[in-house]
Scaffold this active site. Structure first.
Site, short mmCIF file in Angstrom:
data_model
loop_
_atom_site.label_atom_id
_atom_site.label_comp_id
_atom_site.label_asym_id
_atom_site.label_seq_id
_atom_site.Cartn_x
_atom_site.Cartn_y
_atom_site.Cartn_z
CG ASN A 169 31.70 98.26 39.33
OD1 ASN A 169 31.25 97.57 40.22
ND2 ASN A 169 32.95 98.18 38.90
CE1 TYR A 201 35.14 102.01 48.56
CE2 TYR A 201 34.68 100.88 50.63
CZ TYR A 201 34.69 100.89 49.24
OH TYR A 201 34.26 99.79 48.55
P1 NAD Z 1 38.62 97.70 41.11
O1 NAD Z 1 38.80 98.73 42.14
O2 NAD Z 1 39.66 96.66 40.94
O3 NAD Z 1 38.40 98.32 39.67
C1 NAD Z 1 37.53 99.36 39.47
C2 NAD Z 1 37.75 99.92 38.07
O4 NAD Z 1 37.23 101.25 38.15
C3 NAD Z 1 39.20 100.03 37.62
O5 NAD Z 1 39.35 99.49 36.31
C4 NAD Z 1 39.46 101.52 37.63
O6 NAD Z 1 40.32 101.95 36.56
C5 NAD Z 1 38.08 102.09 37.44
N1 NAD Z 1 37.98 103.45 37.94
C6 NAD Z 1 38.50 103.95 39.08
N2 NAD Z 1 38.25 105.26 39.15
C7 NAD Z 1 37.56 105.59 38.03
C8 NAD Z 1 37.05 106.79 37.53
N3 NAD Z 1 37.19 107.95 38.19
N4 NAD Z 1 36.38 106.77 36.34
C9 NAD Z 1 36.23 105.62 35.66
N5 NAD Z 1 36.73 104.45 36.08
C10 NAD Z 1 37.39 104.44 37.26
O7 NAD Z 1 37.19 97.00 41.31
P2 NAD Z 1 36.48 96.23 42.48
O8 NAD Z 1 37.36 96.00 43.64
O9 NAD Z 1 35.82 95.08 41.85
O10 NAD Z 1 35.39 97.29 42.95
C11 NAD Z 1 34.30 97.65 42.15
C12 NAD Z 1 33.26 98.37 42.98
O11 NAD Z 1 32.79 97.51 44.02
C13 NAD Z 1 33.77 99.62 43.66
O12 NAD Z 1 32.77 100.61 43.69
C14 NAD Z 1 34.04 99.13 45.07
O13 NAD Z 1 34.00 100.18 46.01
C15 NAD Z 1 32.93 98.15 45.25
N6 NAD Z 1 33.18 97.15 46.29
C16 NAD Z 1 34.19 96.26 46.13
C17 NAD Z 1 34.38 95.29 47.12
C18 NAD Z 1 35.44 94.26 47.01
O14 NAD Z 1 35.55 93.45 47.92
N7 NAD Z 1 36.22 94.25 45.92
C19 NAD Z 1 33.57 95.27 48.24
C20 NAD Z 1 32.56 96.19 48.36
C21 NAD Z 1 32.38 97.12 47.37
#
Ligand code: NAD
Length: 262
Positions: A95, A161
């Site tokens: 994730n 990204y």
């Molecule tokens: P976020 O970005 O708020 O949190 C992600 C977590 O990942 C954080 O706790 C961070 O510390 C951790 N993280 C970042 N880099 C890391 C690393 N190198 N090693 C270990 N942990 C790490 O979370 P989110 O917005 O819910 O996104 C989660 C996933 O969903 C991501 O892959 C994102 O690209 C994807 N995504 C999110 C959305 C959205 O609308 N939020 C949409 C499409 C995809």
């Protein structure tokens, strides 16, 4: 229900980059509610602990672990710790994801490389560590997390990204082929606009306006008229991770309220 009863899940990127519910944190709780024990792995220890705390509040068992998903040694140590605690790992939710706004001429090589490492190379690292274990156990499920930005232009110059998220989908398809004989299923969830602290922050930054107004503008682009919740993505993850998806591998589940029409 207990469809994940007895399963051990490792959620990589389990925390939230700001206060509130991220996809990873909601997934930890959702997997736990369905019976899984959860290794809440995050680069930020406080975030890992916060996710573990939420799992425990939901009545589940959790092990918080600090590791950078792009660091093979740290991931090895994390998997070892998980194995010491739970003896096995059945489910990986890959994730963790990062991004930075910029087109070809404004993204630095350093940022580009770091984004590919965290979003894509991390899949190689985790798969290499976990697939042999899953094979030995007789199977497993890997769920990767892409984005609608990985399948179409979303209107924002998010080059590094978007390219990385396209690679996430293809990595999962390729790994699914490779591991099908070992009963390790590999699938991807493709979230659309999800109401998480990260998105609220990014939208505000990109448009330099009040985040709430910007979110409302984005909501109008979605056929369902609203952003998704992290819980709606977590439900898709839990389904793909469960035995209910036993014949599903090498494919994607789009969770976007109709945004891409895919
Ligand atoms: P976020 O970005 O708020 O949190 C992600 C977590 O990942 C954080 O706790 C961070 O510390 C951790 N993280 C970042 N880099 C890391 C690393 N190198 N090693 C270990 N942990 C790490 O979370 P989110 O917005 O819910 O996104 C989660 C996933 O969903 C991501 O892959 C994102 O690209 C994807 N995504 C999110 C959305 C959205 O609308 N939020 C949409 C499409 C995809």
């Amino acid at each position: 229900d207990g469809r994940l009863a007895g399963k051990i899940a490792l959620v990589a990127g389990a925390g939230s980059s700001a206060a509130g519910w991220s996809i990873g944190k909601a997934s930890c709780v959702t997997l736990a509610r369905q019976g899984a024990s959860v290794v809440t792995l995050d680069a930020d220890l406080a975030a890992a602990e916060d996710a573990a705390h939420e799992v425990e509040l939901a009545g589940g068992s959790a092990l918080p672990v600090r590791a950078d998903v792009a660091d093979a040694h740290a991931m090895q140590a994390a998997v070892d710790a998980a194995r010491r605690r739970y003896g096995r790992i059945d489910i990986l939710q890959a994730n963790a994801g990062i991004g930075k706004v910029g087109g070809p001429e404004d993204i630095s090589l350093e940022d580009w490389n770091r984004i590919q490492q965290v979003n894509v190379t991390s899949l190689l690292i985790a798969t290499r560590l976990l697939a042999p274990m899953m094979r030995e156990q007789g199977g497993g499920a890997i769920v990767t997390v892409s984005s609608v930005a990985g399948i179409r232009y979303t209107g924002y110059p998010h080059l590094a990204y978007s390219v990385s998220k396209a690679a996430v989908i293809h990595f999962a398809r390729m790994a699914a082929q490779q591991y099908a004989p070992d009963r390790i299923r590999v699938n991807t969830v493709i979230p659309g606009l999800i109401d998480t602290p990260r998105v609220a922050r990014n939208v505000a930054r990109m448009f330099d306006e009040d985040a709430r107004a910007a979110s409302a503008a984005r909501d109008r682009q979605v056929p369902m008229g609203r952003m998704g919740t992290p819980w709606e993505v977590a439900n898709a993850v839990a389904f793909l991770a469960s035995d209910e998806a036993s014949y599903i591998t090498g494919t994607e589940l789009v969770v976007d309220g109709g945004l891409t029409g895919k």
